[in-house]
Design a protein around this motif. Structure first.
Motif, PDB file in Angstrom:
ATOM      1  N   GLN A 187       0.820  -1.203   0.000  1.00  0.00           N
ATOM      2  CA  GLN A 187       0.000   0.000   0.000  1.00  0.00           C
ATOM      3  C   GLN A 187       0.860   1.262   0.000  1.00  0.00           C
ATOM      4  O   GLN A 187       0.507   2.270  -0.621  1.00  0.00           O
ATOM      5  N   MET A 188       1.994   1.204   0.683  1.00  0.00           N
ATOM      6  CA  MET A 188       2.871   2.369   0.726  1.00  0.00           C
ATOM      7  C   MET A 188       3.419   2.705  -0.654  1.00  0.00           C
ATOM      8  O   MET A 188       3.701   3.865  -0.959  1.00  0.00           O
TER       9      MET A 188
ATOM     10  N   SER B  53       1.708  -5.733  -9.385  1.00  0.00           N
ATOM     11  CA  SER B  53       0.570  -5.279  -8.600  1.00  0.00           C
ATOM     12  C   SER B  53      -0.385  -4.345  -9.351  1.00  0.00           C
ATOM     13  O   SER B  53      -1.608  -4.481  -9.216  1.00  0.00           O
ATOM     14  N   PRO B  54       0.090  -3.389 -10.147  1.00  0.00           N
ATOM     15  CA  PRO B  54      -0.853  -2.443 -10.774  1.00  0.00           C
ATOM     16  C   PRO B  54      -1.880  -3.068 -11.702  1.00  0.00           C
ATOM     17  O   PRO B  54      -2.923  -2.461 -11.969  1.00  0.00           O
TER      18      PRO B  54
ATOM     19  N   GLY C 168      -5.563  -8.231 -14.941  1.00  0.00           N
ATOM     20  CA  GLY C 168      -6.764  -7.575 -15.442  1.00  0.00           C
ATOM     21  C   GLY C 168      -6.571  -6.902 -16.782  1.00  0.00           C
ATOM     22  O   GLY C 168      -7.548  -6.623 -17.484  1.00  0.00           O
ATOM     23  N   ARG C 169      -5.316  -6.624 -17.128  1.00  0.00           N
ATOM     24  CA  ARG C 169      -5.016  -5.968 -18.402  1.00  0.00           C
ATOM     25  C   ARG C 169      -3.531  -6.126 -18.678  1.00  0.00           C
ATOM     26  O   ARG C 169      -2.762  -6.568 -17.812  1.00  0.00           O
ATOM     27  N   ASP C 170      -3.117  -5.756 -19.878  1.00  0.00           N
ATOM     28  CA  ASP C 170      -1.699  -5.733 -20.200  1.00  0.00           C
ATOM     29  C   ASP C 170      -1.067  -4.472 -19.618  1.00  0.00           C
ATOM     30  O   ASP C 170      -1.690  -3.390 -19.635  1.00  0.00           O
ATOM     31  N   PRO C 171       0.154  -4.568 -19.115  1.00  0.00           N
ATOM     32  CA  PRO C 171       0.797  -3.367 -18.574  1.00  0.00           C
ATOM     33  C   PRO C 171       1.230  -2.414 -19.682  1.00  0.00           C
ATOM     34  O   PRO C 171       1.529  -2.838 -20.809  1.00  0.00           O
ATOM     35  N   ARG C 172       1.255  -1.127 -19.364  1.00  0.00           N
ATOM     36  CA  ARG C 172       1.802  -0.148 -20.291  1.00  0.00           C
ATOM     37  C   ARG C 172       3.325  -0.235 -20.289  1.00  0.00           C
ATOM     38  O   ARG C 172       3.917  -0.604 -19.268  1.00  0.00           O
ATOM     39  N   PRO C 173       3.980   0.104 -21.376  1.00  0.00           N
ATOM     40  CA  PRO C 173       5.444   0.065 -21.386  1.00  0.00           C
ATOM     41  C   PRO C 173       6.033   0.902 -20.262  1.00  0.00           C
ATOM     42  O   PRO C 173       5.659   2.066 -20.080  1.00  0.00           O
ATOM     43  N   GLY C 174       6.898   0.286 -19.486  1.00  0.00           N
ATOM     44  CA  GLY C 174       7.553   0.987 -18.392  1.00  0.00           C
ATOM     45  C   GLY C 174       6.754   1.056 -17.099  1.00  0.00           C
ATOM     46  O   GLY C 174       7.290   1.433 -16.049  1.00  0.00           O
ATOM     47  N   GLU C 175       5.468   0.677 -17.130  1.00  0.00           N
ATOM     48  CA  GLU C 175       4.605   0.825 -15.954  1.00  0.00           C
ATOM     49  C   GLU C 175       5.081  -0.036 -14.789  1.00  0.00           C
ATOM     50  O   GLU C 175       5.177   0.442 -13.646  1.00  0.00           O
ATOM     51  N   LEU C 176       5.366  -1.303 -15.036  1.00  0.00           N
ATOM     52  CA  LEU C 176       5.742  -2.192 -13.947  1.00  0.00           C
ATOM     53  C   LEU C 176       7.161  -1.899 -13.453  1.00  0.00           C
ATOM     54  O   LEU C 176       7.457  -2.081 -12.267  1.00  0.00           O
TER      55      LEU C 176
END
Length: 443
Positions: free
Chosen positions: A142-143, A173-174, A186-194
């Motif tokens: 959560q932090m 997690s996102p 739930g969806r594919d990650p955006r580039p660089g998101e993870l």
């Protein structure tokens, strides 16, 4: 009628609608209030409002006619059970709640799903060298989203005799959601998101370590010297999704953040391989996964194959030069779709590398601490005393834990001492993981 947390989501919980029930659990309020007439109840302690599980079947909403004294521990309540049809609210409610009267603390412990109803073992001394192979303690997840505050980690570790924990960021997690009754991408990650999210999470591990004076362990000598009197952290990642197919990011995490324990996959079939809870798309470990395993061996990072399919594990075992860890699971003899438990051959593949399998305290499988110790014993029967360890997944079990606090470790030690010698118990609670860590890292 007594309702247990393992009943939630089952027909038994639905049939209790309108009946008078008893429930033991941990209260959670939006603020730290001494009394409340409306609050939430969970199977294990929460640390803040942000730690409420997203699963609406894992929480009970409590309504009392008069404010109840909350306190810091477990409550045993009576009241009328209600099953709500509100799609946006909590499924289960307890109305007219009252604290069960005339219950001593010892009786509460015995009646709780955390303890054996027939025989609660005496507390056992722990030598202060225990190691948890998988944890999310401290409200770390959560932090990373900027919610809440750090929960105590160091003090419960000292109380329970835990010297070190593999504190894990959650790299996917996102994008993970609860769907079809299980956690799924739930969806594919955006580039660089993870990658960006995991960098923030690593920052939070370092912030937690600084705030609670928890040293970060980087070498085998560091862990060999670690004791509960000064508890420590092994920086870990649950899932290598932050690599996004770029092997150089592994070196970056090793150097910049002190990463020393890497779980290859989590709840998303990623660039490294397949997972137990989704259909296979890679046939096991990918070629990039092979490269990551080999680079971990070279750098000195423990390779964790939790969540990976049996095919992934077999391939990882064939290419690793160091012992593997499967940090949190338990044994089953019945194949089932999408289970996180493992069959005997799956376990033996880990043991054949000299590795360790961490047993996790999921309430659905281990309703009390004695049953949890039985889970250790069943795995020992399959792979031997040198290949089983502790993997609590603390604050990562949406269905509740049979050992919700590190301060409870002496209870587990006592239950294990009923089945194993002191030396064997020490291996299970940390000695085996210490051996694997030492074999995986430069001295």
């Amino acid at each position: 009628m007594r309702v247990h947390w393992r009943d939630l989501g089952s027909s038994r919980a639905n049939r209790a609608d309108g009946k008078s029930v008893e429930l033991a659990g941990f209260p959670l309020t939006a603020m730290s209030l001494p009394t409340a007439d409306h609050f939430l109840m969970m199977a294990e302690p929460g640390c803040c409002a942000g730690c409420v599980p997203a699963n609406r079947l894992a929480v009970v909403e409590v309504f009392a006619d008069q404010p109840l004294k909350i306190g810091n521990g477990q409550l045993r309540l009576t009241g009328t059970w209600r099953v709500s049809s509100d799609a946006d609210g909590w499924r289960y409610q307890l109305h007219g709640a009252e604290v069960k009267r005339g219950v001593t603390r010892r009786a509460l412990m015995a009646a709780s799903p955390l303890f054996c109803l027939s025989a609660v073992p005496a507390m056992a001394q722990v030598d202060g060298t225990a190691v948890d192979a998988h944890s999310h303690a401290g409200n770390l997840t959560q932090m990373a989203y900027g919610r809440g505050s750090f929960a105590p980690v160091a003090e419960p570790m000292r109380q329970g005799g835990v010297s070190a924990i593999c504190l894990a960021v959650v790299s996917d997690s996102p994008i993970i959601k609860t769907m079809d009754g299980r956690l799924r991408p739930g969806r594919d990650p955006r580039p660089g998101e993870l990658y960006d999210y995991t960098q923030r999470s690593f920052q939070q591990i370092h912030a937690l370590a600084g705030a609670q004076q928890l040293p970060l362990l980087r070498t085998a000598a560091d862990l060999n010297g670690a004791r509960a009197s000064r508890p420590s952290i092994i920086v870990s990642s649950e899932g290598a999704d932050f690599l996004e197919g770029r092997i150089e990011r592994l070196d970056e995490a090793y150097q910049r953040w002190g990463l020393r324990h890497l779980q290859l996959t989590h709840y998303r079939p990623n660039e490294l391989g397949d997972i137990q809870t989704e259909p296979s798309v890679h046939g096991g470990l990918t070629q990039f996964g092979v490269e990551v395993v080999r680079r971990c061996n070279q750098l000195g990072i423990v390779v964790d194959v939790a969540h990976g399919t049996y095919e992934l594990v077999k391939k990882a075992a064939s290419v690793t030069t160091k012992p593997l860890v499967l940090s949190h699971t338990s044994l089953t003899t019945r194949p089932a779709a999408w289970t996180r438990r493992i069959l005997p051959d799956h376990a033996r593949a880990i043991a054949a590398t000299g590795g360790v399998i961490g047993i996790w305290p999921v309430l659905e499988f281990f309703p009390n601490i004695v049953a949890y110790a039985d889970g250790f014993a069943r795995m020992v029967d399959v792979v031997g005393i040198n290949h089983v360890g502790l993997g609590t997944d603390q604050l990562g079990l949406p269905g509740g834990s049979a050992m919700p606090s590190y301060a409870d470790l002496p209870q587990l030690a006592a239950a294990l001492r009923g089945k194993f010698s002191p030396e064997e118990t020490a291996k299970l609670l940390g000695g085996n993981y210490r051996r694997v860590f030492t074999a995986s890292l430069p001295s």
